[in-house]
Design an enzyme around this catalytic site. Sequence first.
Site, PDB file in Angstrom:
ATOM      1  N   ASN A 102       0.874  -1.171   0.000  1.00  0.00           N
ATOM      2  CA  ASN A 102       0.000   0.000   0.000  1.00  0.00           C
ATOM      3  C   ASN A 102       0.912   1.221   0.000  1.00  0.00           C
ATOM      4  O   ASN A 102       1.743   1.368   0.881  1.00  0.00           O
ATOM      5  CB  ASN A 102      -0.881  -0.042   1.265  1.00  0.00           C
ATOM      6  N   LYS A 488     -21.402  15.087  -4.540  1.00  0.00           N
ATOM      7  CA  LYS A 488     -22.187  13.878  -4.247  1.00  0.00           C
ATOM      8  C   LYS A 488     -22.776  13.316  -5.541  1.00  0.00           C
ATOM      9  O   LYS A 488     -22.744  12.118  -5.780  1.00  0.00           O
ATOM     10  CB  LYS A 488     -23.289  14.276  -3.264  1.00  0.00           C
ATOM     11  N   GLU A 491     -20.012  11.763  -7.687  1.00  0.00           N
ATOM     12  CA  GLU A 491     -19.457  10.535  -7.104  1.00  0.00           C
ATOM     13  C   GLU A 491     -20.332   9.320  -7.372  1.00  0.00           C
ATOM     14  O   GLU A 491     -19.827   8.268  -7.736  1.00  0.00           O
ATOM     15  CB  GLU A 491     -19.332  10.679  -5.572  1.00  0.00           C
TER      16      GLU A 491
HETATM   17  C1  G6P Z   1     -12.091  10.202  -0.412  1.00  0.00           C
HETATM   18  C2  G6P Z   1     -13.567   9.873  -0.305  1.00  0.00           C
HETATM   19  C3  G6P Z   1     -14.358  11.143  -0.012  1.00  0.00           C
HETATM   20  C4  G6P Z   1     -13.813  11.800   1.252  1.00  0.00           C
HETATM   21  C5  G6P Z   1     -12.318  12.115   1.109  1.00  0.00           C
HETATM   22  C6  G6P Z   1     -11.713  12.595   2.407  1.00  0.00           C
HETATM   23  O1  G6P Z   1     -11.848  10.923  -1.558  1.00  0.00           O
HETATM   24  O2  G6P Z   1     -14.028   9.261  -1.499  1.00  0.00           O
HETATM   25  O3  G6P Z   1     -15.720  10.804   0.195  1.00  0.00           O
HETATM   26  O4  G6P Z   1     -14.521  12.980   1.499  1.00  0.00           O
HETATM   27  O5  G6P Z   1     -11.631  10.916   0.744  1.00  0.00           O
HETATM   28  O6  G6P Z   1     -11.760  11.552   3.347  1.00  0.00           O
HETATM   29  P1  G6P Z   1     -11.571  11.781   4.891  1.00  0.00           P
HETATM   30  O7  G6P Z   1     -11.605  10.408   5.493  1.00  0.00           O
HETATM   31  O8  G6P Z   1     -10.254  12.444   5.073  1.00  0.00           O
HETATM   32  O9  G6P Z   1     -12.704  12.633   5.353  1.00  0.00           O
END
Ligand code: G6P
Length: 612
Positions: A102, A488, A491
């Site tokens: 990862n 939203k 996505e």
């Molecule tokens: C990803 C997800 C989003 C989220 C962003 C930040 O891109 O798809 O939905 O808002 O990460 O994630 P976090 O866990 O830092 O709020």
Amino acid sequence: MCGIVGYIGNNLCKSYILKGLERLEYRGYDSAGFACLDTDTYRINHQKAEGQLINLINKLSDQAIDSHLGIGHTRWATHGKISEENAHPQLSCHKKVAVVHNGIIENHLDIRSNLEAKGHTFLSQTDSEVVAHLGEIISNKTTKDDVINIVTSLQGAYACLLMSSDCPETLIAIRKGSPLCIGLGHEQIIVASDPFAFAGQTNQVLFLPDQSFALISKNIVEVYDFSGHTLDVPISQVDITWQDDEKLGYKHIMLKEIYEQKNAIQATLSNCKQLDLTLWDQLGLTAQRVENLRSLALIGCGTSWHAGRIAQFFFEMICKVPTRVVLASEFRYAPFFHEENTLYCGISQSGETADTLECLRLLNTLDVPTMALTNVESSTMVRETGGFLLTKAGQEIAVASTKAFSTQLVALYWLAHRIALQKKYITMESMDRAHDDLLITAEILENSIEHYRIVIEEKLAPYYAQFKRFIFLGRHIGYPFAMEAALKLKEISYIFSQCYPAGELKHGPIALLDNDTPVILFSSLDERVYPKILSNAQEVKARNAHLVAFVFEGQDELQQLADCVFVFPKVHPLLAPLAMTGLMQYWVYSIANVLGCAIDKPRNLAKSVTVE
Ligand code: G6P
């Protein structure tokens, strides 16, 4: 990115690893893979599948491969297209070593060409495969020096698990940047990107420090830094639960999570209230520091950044603290100007997002106060920042954030009042009123979904699902909310949606208006802003565009102008976005549902993005 799981112990690695991967699928679901050591032949068996984990599970279901040592992976593609060759585990020549990874190995091209010159054959386009080939130095006498040799070659951020057929009693875990933790069970050890992978199996967790590695056998974990010094890492007790029955009768997890918002808001608020006496301590602050607070910087990505953009209005209007809101991916490499009495707050549902985490780490080296607002108590951000505040949304599983967003707004609204109280700008009475306003708004959030549910499901969603693009508009606090709505829709429905500040429409985007592009407008309860919103709505209608308006009771002119309206009871003007949150999410969800999209796991996305 990606989720990794490793197991050493009894002959049960397949079930533990697949269970762990299921819980880490939020980190990516482009492909999945599993490898384990066959102790009769001392060969590594492996299986991989494109797409979601279920494809791998199906492939493995009639295969009797299992053992005491194995690794697994769920991928979000960075280097190399989505294919079985590029799925992990990646294997060395003659399949002697298997690796799951990862992160990003930044110098993989150099390493690869060196190894190719020495006769190694590469089968994938991934950066990760180089680690497997470097791992060929592992033998049955493997020592920490072999691992140091491997890590010295690598640049970038990575968490890796390695197993070798020459070293059947050891699992090697390496961490630089990307997270990795070790769950200690009875005669078995599970290593994973986050402790959710082994929740319910053990709560004894060793969080591998950054730039360290572990040599793990069934009963012993030896941890070293990259110079080979032994590290004495404390074992933490992490009490987390994993909710297995994810949908609870709802069609999608996202829908369930939309409906969980009222309770999540109540839980977040009572957590905030309970903290009252210890709050500043938990945030890594003192009452004095709060009184002297001169500015705030909110840092986040995606939906969390939008929550920050909305909260900017809370902090500036309620506690009069100038606030800037920065995208973590931009802040990290921008010039930094030290300002006295500034608090830096990372906002992150997961507490793991690499861009946000790296900003906080950078700030920690500059010795400025940092805190995290997050939904996950066991997250890296909680461990690595000066202080933290928790949202109590409960596990958020659907990739598109819903209840984490609304609870972030609640926690930040409450915090703005609490700072204002400390600075003596407001009285205890106003603090209590803010609390009540939040609870009332949570009711409205839920009731409005129920009020419009049937008409959306039967009429509006099928109608709007026909359009190929949308424009979203908002002003003032409604602008970042409109950005969240547009995000939203993109996505989960893959419909092109663009958001503009409503006042900017006339400066260019108005050229885009036509019959095929509905405009979604979010109204405001701010008396100065509403008349301007109304003018913007008129500009839209004057061009014959289709207008959908989210409005408040009494805003009759706007209601009459719009082709479709959703009307909300009045709330405190700063809580207008929170009131509209549930219905906005439900409307977007319903469109994606009509289109038959993979709502809970949209294409190309991952819930927690752990690469920069
Ligand atoms: C990803 C997800 C989003 C989220 C962003 C930040 O891109 O798809 O939905 O808002 O990460 O994630 P976090 O866990 O830092 O709020």
